[in-house]
Scaffold this active site. Structure first.
Site, PDB file in Angstrom:
ATOM      1  N   HIS A  18     -51.910  58.661  56.526  1.00  0.00           N
ATOM      2  CA  HIS A  18     -52.087  59.492  57.445  1.00  0.00           C
ATOM      3  C   HIS A  18     -53.791  59.681  58.176  1.00  0.00           C
ATOM      4  O   HIS A  18     -54.028  59.481  59.268  1.00  0.00           O
ATOM      5  CB  HIS A  18     -51.552  61.179  57.199  1.00  0.00           C
ATOM      6  CG  HIS A  18     -51.431  62.107  58.248  1.00  0.00           C
ATOM      7  ND1 HIS A  18     -50.404  61.926  59.209  1.00  0.00           N
ATOM      8  CD2 HIS A  18     -52.912  62.630  58.992  1.00  0.00           C
ATOM      9  CE1 HIS A  18     -51.374  63.096  60.444  1.00  0.00           C
ATOM     10  NE2 HIS A  18     -52.179  63.531  60.178  1.00  0.00           N
ATOM     11  N   GLU A  19     -54.351  60.048  56.920  1.00  0.00           N
ATOM     12  CA  GLU A  19     -56.137  59.875  57.404  1.00  0.00           C
ATOM     13  C   GLU A  19     -56.204  58.709  57.596  1.00  0.00           C
ATOM     14  O   GLU A  19     -57.603  58.276  58.254  1.00  0.00           O
ATOM     15  CB  GLU A  19     -56.836  60.258  56.038  1.00  0.00           C
ATOM     16  CG  GLU A  19     -56.520  61.687  55.799  1.00  0.00           C
ATOM     17  CD  GLU A  19     -56.914  62.953  56.960  1.00  0.00           C
ATOM     18  OE1 GLU A  19     -57.355  62.869  57.710  1.00  0.00           O
ATOM     19  OE2 GLU A  19     -55.359  63.478  57.043  1.00  0.00           O
ATOM     20  N   HIS A  22     -56.314  57.891  61.168  1.00  0.00           N
ATOM     21  CA  HIS A  22     -57.210  58.032  62.611  1.00  0.00           C
ATOM     22  C   HIS A  22     -57.974  57.387  61.641  1.00  0.00           C
ATOM     23  O   HIS A  22     -58.723  56.989  62.936  1.00  0.00           O
ATOM     24  CB  HIS A  22     -57.502  59.629  61.599  1.00  0.00           C
ATOM     25  CG  HIS A  22     -56.356  60.200  61.840  1.00  0.00           C
ATOM     26  ND1 HIS A  22     -55.929  60.673  63.237  1.00  0.00           N
ATOM     27  CD2 HIS A  22     -56.338  60.938  61.063  1.00  0.00           C
ATOM     28  CE1 HIS A  22     -54.834  62.001  63.636  1.00  0.00           C
ATOM     29  NE2 HIS A  22     -54.709  62.407  61.647  1.00  0.00           N
TER      30      HIS A  22
END
Length: 359
Positions: A18-19, A22
């Site tokens: 998920h990170e 980003h």
């Protein structure tokens, strides 16, 4: 130990991916990233590469990517420059950076499903009757073991799993069933489904309509690498549909609120599945990844979806949402999120207590 390792790897892997979404999109726009952290709290170990500090922190239930200039009034730390500030970029770039986390979770679910399909294939149940249940609707019909169900109410049947939804939709009224005999003869007749009782998976009973037949066999269908990509996408998309359906069910109260679970229930599920093999753990990981991606897109302040809502408003109106409005919305979002976490944790604890008492 195997279960504990599985929990750590699944939680860590999903958060990392998920990170990573980003991070990669931010860097693709040359935005500055101060810290890429897997976990919260004190850093267990860290390393600075270029301008970014990469670290693994003590609390593994989360993670974050700290961008340079996340707010317009934020200071730009050396050696970063204003040109690398997140808040000074166009709204569409900020939108893509924030959306990337959920997109990467959905992408990960697809990749897992792709790999599972390529290595293990899919279990397929042909619509061939293997057994007729006594005193059922099928027992008093022309159905015979060895018959292949061709259609129900005109709907073409290719697999066994297509039949239950059609039977439930039909209800307790006559339906047209077409079968093909082993001899090649095709027979069409009327059959009225009847209630059948079975386990509900929680020690109780569940009643559903059925014809009163059991399948003959379960086959394994294998796929090529590219075919597996297509089938894996179907499975991941189905997980997304199930997640949205569950959320809708909670809102309409079709699903009881005590079914809501938090990190404890998720960890327990992963722990339990670790004893059944890697494939089971990967399926659960894909489903959790989908849930993480979908839930983060909800337009609730604090979550990625809340930020996306503000940015979408900015792109439409050409004006940023006033900071005070965002701050107040964030406070409401924090209260909602904490309340949900407390409620989910309470449910998790009560399940453990009930399980302990029941044992």
């Amino acid at each position: 130990m195997l279960g504990i390792i599985a929990v750590i790897l699944v939680f860590g892997g999903l958060i990392f991916f998920h990170e990573l979404g980003h991070f990669l999109v931010a860097r693709s726009f040359s935005m500055g990233v101060r810290t890429f952290s897997l976990g919260f709290g004190p850093a267990l170990f860290s390393r600075t590469v270029g301008k970014t500090r990469y670290q693994v922190a003590a609390v593994p239930l989360g993670g974050f990517v700290a961008l340079v200039g996340e707010t317009p009034d934020a200071e730009i730390p050396a050696p970063f420059t204003a040109a690398e500030s997140f808040s000074l970029r166009p709204a569409w770039q900020r939108f893509l950076v924030i959306a990337a986390g959920s997109v990467f979770n959905l992408l990960l679910a697809w990749l897992i499903c792709w790999g599972l399909m390529w290595t293990g294939g899919r279990s397929v149940i042909p619509p061939v009757v293997g057994e007729i249940i006594a005193n059922s609707a099928a027992a008093s019909s022309p159905l015979r073991p060895g018959d292949t169900v061709v259609s129900i109410n005109g709907a073409h049947i290719e697999t066994w799993n297509q039949m239950p939804p059609l039977v439930q939709k039909n209800g307790e009224k006559p339906m047209a069933v077409t079968v093909k005999r082993p001899t090649g003869e095709t027979v069409t007749f009327s059959l009225t489904p009847t209630p059948l009782t079975g386990g509900n998976g929680r020690g109780g009973e569940a009643r559903a309509l059925g014809m009163g037949i059991r399948p003959k066999e379960v086959l394994n269908q294998s796929y090529s690498f590219l075919e597996s990509a297509r089938e894996g996408m179907y499975d991941a998309a189905n997980m997304v549909r199930l997640t949205w359906k569950a959320l809708a069910g909670l809102l309409t109260r079709e699903i009881a609120a005590d079914n809501v679970g938090g990190p404890i229930m998720i960890a327990q599920t992963i722990y339990d599945q670790a004893g059944h093999g890697l494939m089971n753990v990967l399926v659960i990981a894909a489903l959790i990844s989908v849930n993480l991606g979908v839930l983060n897109l909800l337009p609730i302040p604090v979550l990625d979806g809340g930020h996306l809502f503000f940015l979408l408003t900015e792109m439409i109106t050409r004006h940023a949402v006033p900071p005070k409005v965002q701050e107040k919305a964030m406070m409401v979002g924090i209260v909602l999120l904490i309340s949900l976490m407390v409620f989910a944790t309470f449910n998790d604890v009560m399940r453990i207590v009930h399980g302990f008492i029941g044992s």
